[in-house]
Design an enzyme around this catalytic site. Sequence first.
Site, PDB file in Angstrom:
ATOM      1  N   CYS A  90     -69.442  -0.817 -41.411  1.00 23.96           N
ATOM      2  CA  CYS A  90     -68.730   0.172 -40.589  1.00 23.96           C
ATOM      3  C   CYS A  90     -69.122   0.024 -39.115  1.00 23.96           C
ATOM      4  O   CYS A  90     -70.301   0.140 -38.762  1.00 23.96           O
ATOM      5  CB  CYS A  90     -69.051   1.579 -41.084  1.00 23.96           C
ATOM      6  SG  CYS A  90     -68.428   2.873 -39.983  1.00 23.96           S
TER       7      CYS A  90
ATOM      8  N   HIS B 233     -63.471  10.085 -36.797  1.00 18.93           N
ATOM      9  CA  HIS B 233     -63.705  10.274 -35.353  1.00 18.93           C
ATOM     10  C   HIS B 233     -62.602  11.137 -34.782  1.00 18.93           C
ATOM     11  O   HIS B 233     -61.430  10.952 -35.087  1.00 18.93           O
ATOM     12  CB  HIS B 233     -63.758   8.935 -34.612  1.00 18.93           C
ATOM     13  CG  HIS B 233     -62.641   7.988 -34.952  1.00 18.93           C
ATOM     14  ND1 HIS B 233     -62.624   7.263 -36.122  1.00 18.93           N
ATOM     15  CD2 HIS B 233     -61.498   7.679 -34.302  1.00 18.93           C
ATOM     16  CE1 HIS B 233     -61.528   6.530 -36.173  1.00 18.93           C
ATOM     17  NE2 HIS B 233     -60.817   6.776 -35.089  1.00 18.93           N
TER      18      HIS B 233
ATOM     19  N   HIS C 221     -64.499   5.504 -40.212  1.00 14.72           N
ATOM     20  CA  HIS C 221     -65.604   6.455 -40.047  1.00 14.72           C
ATOM     21  C   HIS C 221     -64.982   7.554 -39.193  1.00 14.72           C
ATOM     22  O   HIS C 221     -64.567   7.287 -38.048  1.00 14.72           O
ATOM     23  CB  HIS C 221     -66.785   5.775 -39.355  1.00 14.72           C
ATOM     24  CG  HIS C 221     -67.983   6.653 -39.111  1.00 14.72           C
ATOM     25  ND1 HIS C 221     -69.267   6.253 -39.449  1.00 14.72           N
ATOM     26  CD2 HIS C 221     -68.110   7.881 -38.549  1.00 14.72           C
ATOM     27  CE1 HIS C 221     -70.133   7.214 -39.108  1.00 14.72           C
ATOM     28  NE2 HIS C 221     -69.441   8.214 -38.558  1.00 14.72           N
TER      29      HIS C 221
HETATM   30  P1  5GP Z   1     -58.344   4.851 -34.709  1.00 14.11           P
HETATM   31  O1  5GP Z   1     -57.297   3.810 -34.444  1.00 14.11           O
HETATM   32  O2  5GP Z   1     -59.128   4.536 -35.959  1.00 14.11           O
HETATM   33  O3  5GP Z   1     -57.834   6.272 -34.677  1.00 14.11           O
HETATM   34  O4  5GP Z   1     -59.354   4.783 -33.468  1.00 14.11           O
HETATM   35  C1  5GP Z   1     -60.318   3.806 -33.345  1.00 14.11           C
HETATM   36  C2  5GP Z   1     -60.686   3.771 -31.884  1.00 14.11           C
HETATM   37  O5  5GP Z   1     -61.873   3.046 -31.754  1.00 14.11           O
HETATM   38  C3  5GP Z   1     -59.636   3.078 -31.015  1.00 14.11           C
HETATM   39  O6  5GP Z   1     -59.164   3.990 -30.020  1.00 14.11           O
HETATM   40  C4  5GP Z   1     -60.390   1.902 -30.422  1.00 14.11           C
HETATM   41  O7  5GP Z   1     -60.036   1.641 -29.072  1.00 14.11           O
HETATM   42  C5  5GP Z   1     -61.831   2.324 -30.540  1.00 14.11           C
HETATM   43  N1  5GP Z   1     -62.760   1.211 -30.696  1.00 14.11           N
HETATM   44  C6  5GP Z   1     -62.607   0.122 -31.488  1.00 14.11           C
HETATM   45  N2  5GP Z   1     -63.680  -0.688 -31.396  1.00 14.11           N
HETATM   46  C7  5GP Z   1     -64.532  -0.067 -30.531  1.00 14.11           C
HETATM   47  C8  5GP Z   1     -65.825  -0.412 -30.021  1.00 14.11           C
HETATM   48  O8  5GP Z   1     -66.436  -1.434 -30.366  1.00 14.11           O
HETATM   49  N3  5GP Z   1     -66.391   0.449 -29.139  1.00 14.11           N
HETATM   50  C9  5GP Z   1     -65.768   1.599 -28.745  1.00 14.11           C
HETATM   51  N4  5GP Z   1     -66.420   2.372 -27.856  1.00 14.11           N
HETATM   52  N5  5GP Z   1     -64.542   1.956 -29.202  1.00 14.11           N
HETATM   53  C10 5GP Z   1     -63.945   1.134 -30.079  1.00 14.11           C
HETATM   54 ZN    ZN Z   2     -69.676   4.654 -40.653  1.00 10.70          ZN
END
Ligand code: 5GP
Ligand code: ZN
Length: 120
Positions: A10, A106, A104
């Site tokens: 993760c 968020h 995970h």
């Molecule tokens: P999801 O698409 O799952 O709702 O959001 C995942 C978020 O994690 C995305 O907005 C993406 O830009 C962010 N993200 C992905 N990899 C990383 C990383 O390595 N570091 C940080 N700070 N954000 C990340």
């Molecule tokens: Zn996790």
Amino acid sequence: MAAGEPQADCLFCKILAGDVPATIVHETKDVVAFRDINPQAPTHILVIPRAHYANAGELGAEAPELAGALLAEAAVIATAEDIADSGYRIVFNTGAGAGQTVFHVHAHLLGGRGLSWPPG
Ligand code: 5GP
Ligand code: ZN
């Protein structure tokens, strides 16, 4: 696998462990917040529980007090980032079909610009 346990594969568990760098803006004993690497607004912060739950549904069902703590911290951060008065959005993409890419849980905390409705 016990609920809440760290997951070796993760990305956000790796950030919590310090194995992947991130710009952390706020942390408590239960919750950590860091800047999104690909911001979609002037303020775009991810607020996560230290415990691993895959998504908002799992977090709410298995650890409702932690879900509440996460929301409370999002509000504290919004005030600290000076977006509370102008307005902000808290988003939990839940499931791949809704755009979730990191499994995970968020909260995306977005603000600093006008936010249209409905979202895409
Ligand atoms: P999801 O698409 O799952 O709702 O959001 C995942 C978020 O994690 C995305 O907005 C993406 O830009 C962010 N993200 C992905 N990899 C990383 C990383 O390595 N570091 C940080 N700070 N954000 C990340
Ligand atoms: Zn996790």
